[in-house]
Write a protein that holds these residues in place. Structure first.
Motif, short mmCIF file in Angstrom:
data_model
loop_
_atom_site.label_atom_id
_atom_site.label_comp_id
_atom_site.label_asym_id
_atom_site.label_seq_id
_atom_site.Cartn_x
_atom_site.Cartn_y
_atom_site.Cartn_z
N UNK A 23 0.85 -1.20 0.00
CA UNK A 23 0.00 0.00 0.00
C UNK A 23 0.88 1.24 0.00
N UNK A 24 0.57 2.16 -0.89
CA UNK A 24 1.41 3.33 -1.11
C UNK A 24 0.87 4.55 -0.36
N UNK A 25 -0.40 4.81 -0.47
CA UNK A 25 -1.02 5.99 0.15
C UNK A 25 -1.37 5.70 1.61
N UNK A 26 -1.02 6.60 2.50
CA UNK A 26 -1.26 6.39 3.93
C UNK A 26 -2.74 6.23 4.26
N UNK A 27 -3.62 6.85 3.51
CA UNK A 27 -5.05 6.77 3.81
C UNK A 27 -5.62 5.37 3.59
N UNK A 28 -4.90 4.51 2.90
CA UNK A 28 -5.36 3.15 2.65
C UNK A 28 -4.71 2.12 3.54
N UNK A 29 -3.85 2.51 4.45
CA UNK A 29 -3.10 1.57 5.29
C UNK A 29 -4.00 0.69 6.17
N UNK A 30 -5.21 1.11 6.43
CA UNK A 30 -6.09 0.35 7.33
C UNK A 30 -6.94 -0.70 6.62
N UNK A 31 -6.90 -0.78 5.29
CA UNK A 31 -7.75 -1.76 4.61
C UNK A 31 -7.29 -3.19 4.92
N UNK A 38 -11.54 -3.87 -8.53
CA UNK A 38 -10.66 -2.70 -8.62
C UNK A 38 -9.90 -2.75 -9.94
N UNK A 39 -9.78 -1.61 -10.60
CA UNK A 39 -9.12 -1.53 -11.90
C UNK A 39 -7.64 -1.23 -11.70
N UNK A 59 -6.07 5.57 -8.23
CA UNK A 59 -7.38 6.22 -8.13
C UNK A 59 -7.68 6.98 -9.43
N UNK A 60 -8.82 7.66 -9.45
CA UNK A 60 -9.24 8.37 -10.66
C UNK A 60 -8.31 9.51 -11.05
N UNK A 61 -7.52 9.99 -10.10
CA UNK A 61 -6.57 11.06 -10.39
C UNK A 61 -5.20 10.51 -10.78
N UNK A 62 -5.10 9.19 -10.90
CA UNK A 62 -3.85 8.57 -11.31
C UNK A 62 -2.84 8.35 -10.21
N UNK A 63 -3.25 8.53 -8.94
CA UNK A 63 -2.34 8.30 -7.81
C UNK A 63 -2.34 6.82 -7.45
N UNK A 64 -1.17 6.21 -7.54
CA UNK A 64 -1.03 4.81 -7.17
C UNK A 64 -1.34 4.64 -5.69
N UNK A 65 -2.17 3.64 -5.35
CA UNK A 65 -2.44 3.38 -3.95
C UNK A 65 -2.04 1.97 -3.53
N UNK A 66 -1.87 1.05 -4.49
CA UNK A 66 -1.47 -0.31 -4.13
C UNK A 66 -0.85 -1.01 -5.32
N UNK A 67 0.03 -1.97 -5.03
CA UNK A 67 0.55 -2.88 -6.05
C UNK A 67 0.49 -4.29 -5.47
#
Length: 86
Positions: A23-31, A38-39, A59-67
């Motif tokens: 997980x890249x974005x801190x806001x997703x660390x709790x999933x 998911x696309x 996300x829709x703005x092109x920010x990677x959130x997971x790999x």
């Protein structure tokens, strides 16, 4: 399913457990898992008897959130145009 290649657009067919995700974005660390549908984009193909794929989810703005590294039975290739049989 035909072999996927780099930059193919895909969706996950199964939930992806948290321990398989980077997980890249801190806001997703709790999933706890990445939900079905998911696309993502194939970044790398790892050849072999059972190929696997490095997939980036953004996300829709092109920010990677997971790999994640996923197998072909966990992915659905998405198409923007209808391919007609000749």
């Amino acid at each position: 399913m035909p072999a996927l290649t780099s930059l193919d657009t895909v969706a996950n067919l199964k939930p992806i457990a948290r321990d398989r995700l980077t997980l890249v974005e801190s806001e997703y660390q709790s999933i706890q898992h990445l939900p079905v549908g998911q696309v993502g984009t194939v970044l790398e193909v790892y050849a072999g008897d059972q190929p696997s794929y490095l997939v980036e989810f953004a996300d829709l703005e092109g920010r990677e959130y997971a790999v994640a590294i996923l197998k072909s039975d966990e992915l659905l290739a998405l198409h923007y145009e209808l391919a007609l049989a000749s």
